[in-house]
Write a protein that holds these residues in place. Structure first.
Motif, mmCIF file in Angstrom:
data_model
loop_
_atom_site.group_PDB
_atom_site.id
_atom_site.type_symbol
_atom_site.label_atom_id
_atom_site.label_comp_id
_atom_site.label_asym_id
_atom_site.label_seq_id
_atom_site.Cartn_x
_atom_site.Cartn_y
_atom_site.Cartn_z
ATOM 1 N N LYS A 171 34.861 83.887 35.508
ATOM 2 C CA LYS A 171 34.654 83.918 34.060
ATOM 3 C C LYS A 171 33.280 83.387 33.682
ATOM 4 O O LYS A 171 32.569 83.986 32.858
ATOM 5 N N TYR A 172 32.892 82.270 34.283
ATOM 6 C CA TYR A 172 31.612 81.653 33.930
ATOM 7 C C TYR A 172 30.456 82.614 34.241
ATOM 8 O O TYR A 172 29.555 82.806 33.425
ATOM 9 N N VAL A 173 30.508 83.195 35.428
ATOM 10 C CA VAL A 173 29.419 84.101 35.828
ATOM 11 C C VAL A 173 29.411 85.355 34.947
ATOM 12 O O VAL A 173 28.354 85.781 34.470
ATOM 13 N N MET A 174 30.577 85.928 34.712
ATOM 14 C CA MET A 174 30.654 87.192 33.977
ATOM 15 C C MET A 174 30.246 87.031 32.512
ATOM 16 O O MET A 174 29.472 87.847 31.987
ATOM 17 N N TYR A 175 30.735 85.980 31.868
ATOM 18 C CA TYR A 175 30.523 85.861 30.420
ATOM 19 C C TYR A 175 29.363 84.932 30.055
ATOM 20 O O TYR A 175 28.740 85.131 29.008
ATOM 21 N N ASN A 176 29.072 83.960 30.877
ATOM 22 C CA ASN A 176 27.976 83.036 30.572
ATOM 23 C C ASN A 176 26.663 83.462 31.216
ATOM 24 O O ASN A 176 25.641 83.586 30.534
ATOM 25 N N GLU A 177 26.708 83.696 32.518
ATOM 26 C CA GLU A 177 25.463 84.040 33.210
ATOM 27 C C GLU A 177 25.055 85.494 32.972
ATOM 28 O O GLU A 177 23.883 85.775 32.724
ATOM 29 N N PHE A 178 26.026 86.422 33.058
ATOM 30 C CA PHE A 178 25.685 87.832 32.885
ATOM 31 C C PHE A 178 25.856 88.304 31.435
ATOM 32 O O PHE A 178 25.413 89.391 31.087
ATOM 33 N N GLY A 179 26.504 87.507 30.619
ATOM 34 C CA GLY A 179 26.561 87.787 29.188
ATOM 35 C C GLY A 179 27.447 88.933 28.745
ATOM 36 O O GLY A 179 27.185 89.563 27.708
ATOM 37 N N PHE A 180 28.517 89.216 29.484
ATOM 38 C CA PHE A 180 29.439 90.260 29.028
ATOM 39 C C PHE A 180 30.132 89.806 27.744
ATOM 40 O O PHE A 180 30.461 88.624 27.584
ATOM 41 N N HIS A 181 30.367 90.766 26.837
ATOM 42 C CA HIS A 181 30.921 90.430 25.526
ATOM 43 C C HIS A 181 31.654 91.642 24.951
ATOM 44 O O HIS A 181 31.611 92.741 25.518
ATOM 45 N N GLN A 182 32.316 91.439 23.831
ATOM 46 C CA GLN A 182 33.019 92.530 23.163
ATOM 47 C C GLN A 182 32.015 93.440 22.462
ATOM 48 O O GLN A 182 31.000 92.969 21.944
ATOM 49 N N PRO A 183 32.282 94.753 22.426
ATOM 50 C CA PRO A 183 31.330 95.684 21.815
ATOM 51 C C PRO A 183 31.365 95.624 20.298
ATOM 52 O O PRO A 183 32.392 95.310 19.695
#
Length: 332
Positions: A171-183
């Motif tokens: 979760k940390y890597v996907m949403y914090n480091e890589f910045g995935f988010h809702q469209p």
């Protein structure tokens, strides 16, 4: 008046022989007679039917035969995609969907025999190719590998031992480091095309879940898709059968649920599900759901809401439903 149909029955016997019996890829690619034939056929369908739903069944069947040729389909597909790019073929017309769907159906045979992770990886690449025939699967693999390397690094730094701690690392890597988010626009077609999901760091629940699953697999966790209604989710466990299981809402920034919590989540939305709804979904069913999402995209509905296209929409969608039901299927 439409020109005479160019169906298979009207093709010269020697041309049919060339089409169906060529074994050598180089010879076939250089066969001017064959290349000229399928290009003429596509040009004819476009010029005789500039509007949306192609009318001649025999022309479409002839086109189908070229798309199913083992060594010729790629050339036909790329030629059609170039015409779509140049707007000579409307992107959401029957011809466009037919070419893309039948090419996917033929290529999906190559998915059989792969494990579920390989099927998802190759399948989302194939779907991405419906918008970009030159899309290189190596770019997708490289991106997922880079994410997984970051997750392994965080697991080591944090000394993560438990399943929850490992999920937190993803979760940390996907949403914090890589910045995935809702469209910002949920129904944009790009949200179901992996190259845009990676580029824009956003997508629908199903595409974000697939990214989560592929990364989890690379860090030696067992992960699967749950074909739950409305919000697609993914299950995560350790690789041993007795491991506890958690269910992740990748669209909600990786919110983690127990089985009871996941059931309650859907119940609050008015959906009563049996526990079996969270069993691993067949990869082909996941890929078909992505194709259906493309049909429900905002761009698709904008195209078909034009008053001059409405009278053709019913016929088109009936044909499209039949096509998609046989695309990415075990029974090809």
């Amino acid at each position: 008046m439409a020109s005479k149909s160019l169906g298979l029955d009207s093709l010269p016997k020697e041309t049919l022989l060339n089409v169906f019996l060529y074994q050598d890829e180089k010879s076939l690619a250089n066969s001017l007679a064959v290349n000229k034939l399928w290009k003429s056929l596509i040009d004819k369908i476009v010029s005789s039917n500039l509007k949306y739903a192609a009318s001649s069944e025999s022309d479409l069947k002839a086109l189908d035969s070229f798309l199913f040729l083992e060594r010729n389909a790629k050339f036909v597909f790329q030629y059609c995609m170039k015409k779509i790019e140049l707007k000579e073929i409307p992107r959401f017309s029957e011809l466009s969907f037919r070419v893309q769907g039948l090419y996917l159906r033929r290529e999906s045979k190559n998915l059989e025999g792969l494990n579920s992770y390989e099927m998802l990886e190759r399948g989302i690449h194939l779907i991405g190719m419906t918008r970009d025939p030159t899309l290189d699967i190596k770019l997708l693999i490289k991106f997922i590998d880079e994410m997984a390397a970051k997750v392994r690094e965080r697991i080591e730094v944090k000394g993560a031992k438990t399943l929850i701690e490992k999920i937190d690392a993803i979760k940390y890597v996907m949403y914090n480091e890589f910045g995935f988010h809702q469209p910002s626009s949920f129904y944009a077609e790009e949200n179901n095309l992996i190259q845009y999901v990676i580029k824009n760091r956003t997508g629908q629940p199903i595409t974000l879940s697939i990214v989560f699953i592929l990364v989890a697999h690379r860090v030696h966790l067992n992960a699967w898709g749950c074909n739950t209604p409305r919000t697609f989710m993914c299950g995560i466990s350790e690789t041993d059968e007795k491991s506890e299981k958690y269910y992740v809402d990748a669209f909600d920034f990786g919110q983690v649920h127990t089985m009871a919590e996941a059931l309650n989540k859907f119940l609050r939305e008015g959906i009563r599900l049996p526990p079996a709804a969270f069993d691993p979904a067949d990869p082909f069913s996941i890929l078909r759901r992505m194709l259906a999402n493309l049909q429900n995209s905002r761009q698709y509905h904008t195209f078909w809401s034009d008053p001059e296209r409405l009278q053709e929409r019913g016929t088109f969608e009936a044909r499209l439903h039949t096509l998609l039901s046989h695309t990415l299927s075990h029974t090809l």
